[in-house]
Design an enzyme around this catalytic site. Structure first.
Site, PDB file in Angstrom:
ATOM      1  N   LYS A  11       0.848  -1.203   0.000  1.00 56.26           N
ATOM      2  CA  LYS A  11       0.000   0.000   0.000  1.00 56.26           C
ATOM      3  C   LYS A  11       0.879   1.246   0.000  1.00 56.26           C
ATOM      4  CE  LYS A  11       0.732   1.303   4.550  1.00 56.26           C
ATOM      5  NZ  LYS A  11       1.719   2.321   4.851  1.00 56.26           N
ATOM      6  N   ASP A 135      -2.044  -1.447  10.777  1.00 57.04           N
ATOM      7  CA  ASP A 135      -2.243  -1.496   9.325  1.00 57.04           C
ATOM      8  C   ASP A 135      -2.934  -2.773   8.846  1.00 57.04           C
ATOM      9  OD1 ASP A 135      -1.138   0.935   8.774  1.00 57.04           O
ATOM     10  OD2 ASP A 135       0.793   0.163   8.055  1.00 57.04           O
TER      11      ASP A 135
END
Ligand code: C5P
Length: 290
Positions: A11, A135
């Site tokens: 990401k 995350d």
């Protein structure tokens, strides 16, 4: 049960705003994340005699130190299962780079084992993901999302797949905790930033998304490592239209307006930095529970 291959995408943070420091020591965030086509491959193979984790990257720990190991252990414990599985991670995402690789591997294990064990409880899975790291929950969804809380409360946004970008990594790890420790809240304007990114994402407009990139942690990491500023300047000099550090760094990404500019990035920067990758933003993950 046959072996299963699960993709674990990287990401980037399109926005990372630090709101304040919380009582529990974490920082309250508003962050907009997007997954990339760049991905690790996580292979799950049934085995007798318990859990085993291996990885083809020399700097990534095998065994219980790996977040993927803890993910399998936590899910098995929550559902009274025996984690009789060999997890092998083919690493493509630079580790400790601000690209979420370790968190994504852990989420890939949760997705893979959930489908093996026919687990369908979204809330329980999210709680396990949260317990592993801030995350991890995002990587149960993929695509684009706003993260609030310490980044672990996920509000899915429409994905904007296909934005061409370069990712540079200088080849040394950065400790997230150290960057947050050194962060000092300034008098920055906070309000409009997420809303403007929301509009740009809704319009699926890479130009506008590029204009709204922002990462509050960049100043901290750049003050520790001059490589950050140098990598950004190099990407801009090659023709990138917008550049930013991802997460707590040290990876830097740049939006590339054309294949010609992508070629120029490879030609001019490969050899200068240990990792120079071309990739694109990707779609939501296929995970039937989410
Ligand atoms: O949640 P995770 O284990 O990934 O976080 C790593 C470290 O980063 C934490 O121990 C904390 O020091 C810092 N952190 C923070 N605020 C956040 C996320 C992480 O201070 N929102």
């Amino acid at each position: 049960m046959t072996s299963l291959q699960v993709k674990a995408p990287a990401k980037v943070n399109l926005v990372l705003q630090v709101m304040h420091k919380r009582q529990d020591g974490y920082h309250a965030l508003k962050t907009v994340m997007h997954t990339l086509e760049l991905a690790d491959e996580v292979l799950l193979t049934p085995r007798r005699g318990g859990l085993r984790v291996t990885c083809d990257h020399p700097e990534v720990p095998a065994g219980p130190e790996n977040l993927a190991y803890r993910a399998a252990e936590a899910l098995a414990e929550a559902y009274g299962k025996r984690p009789d599985v060999h997890i092998h991670i083919r690493k493509r995402i630079p580790p400790a780079a601000g690209l979420g690789g370790g968190s994504s591997d852990a989420a890939a294990v949760l997705r893979g084992l959930a489908s093996w064990w026919r687990i369908k409880e979204k809330k329980k899975l999210l709680a396990i993901a949260r317990s592993l790291g801030s995350d991890v929950p995002f990587f149960l969804y993929g695509g684009c999302a706003l993260g609030t809380g310490r980044g672990e409360i996920i509000h899915p946004w429409p994905a904007v797949p296909g934005i061409l970008m370069a990712v540079l990594n200088p080849g040394f790890p950065v400790a997230t905790a150290e960057v947050y420790n050194k962060f000092r809240l300034g008098l920055t304007r906070k309000k409009a930033c997420i809303n403007m990114m929301r509009l740009a994402v809704r319009e699926k407009n890479p130009g506008k998304i590029g204009e709204k990139l922002r990462n509050d942690l960049e100043k901290v990491t750049a003050s520790l490592y001059p490589h950050i500023g140098e990598m950004k300047a190099d990407l801009l000099a090659c023709g990138a239209s917008a550049v930013l550090m991802s997460g707590s760094g040290p990876s830097v990404f740049g939006f590339l307006p054309s294949a010609r500019i992508a070629k120029s990035v490879l030609g001019r920067l490969q050899g200068k930095y240990p990792t120079v990758l071309l990739t694109k933003t990707s779609n939501r993950l296929h995970f039937n529970i989410f």
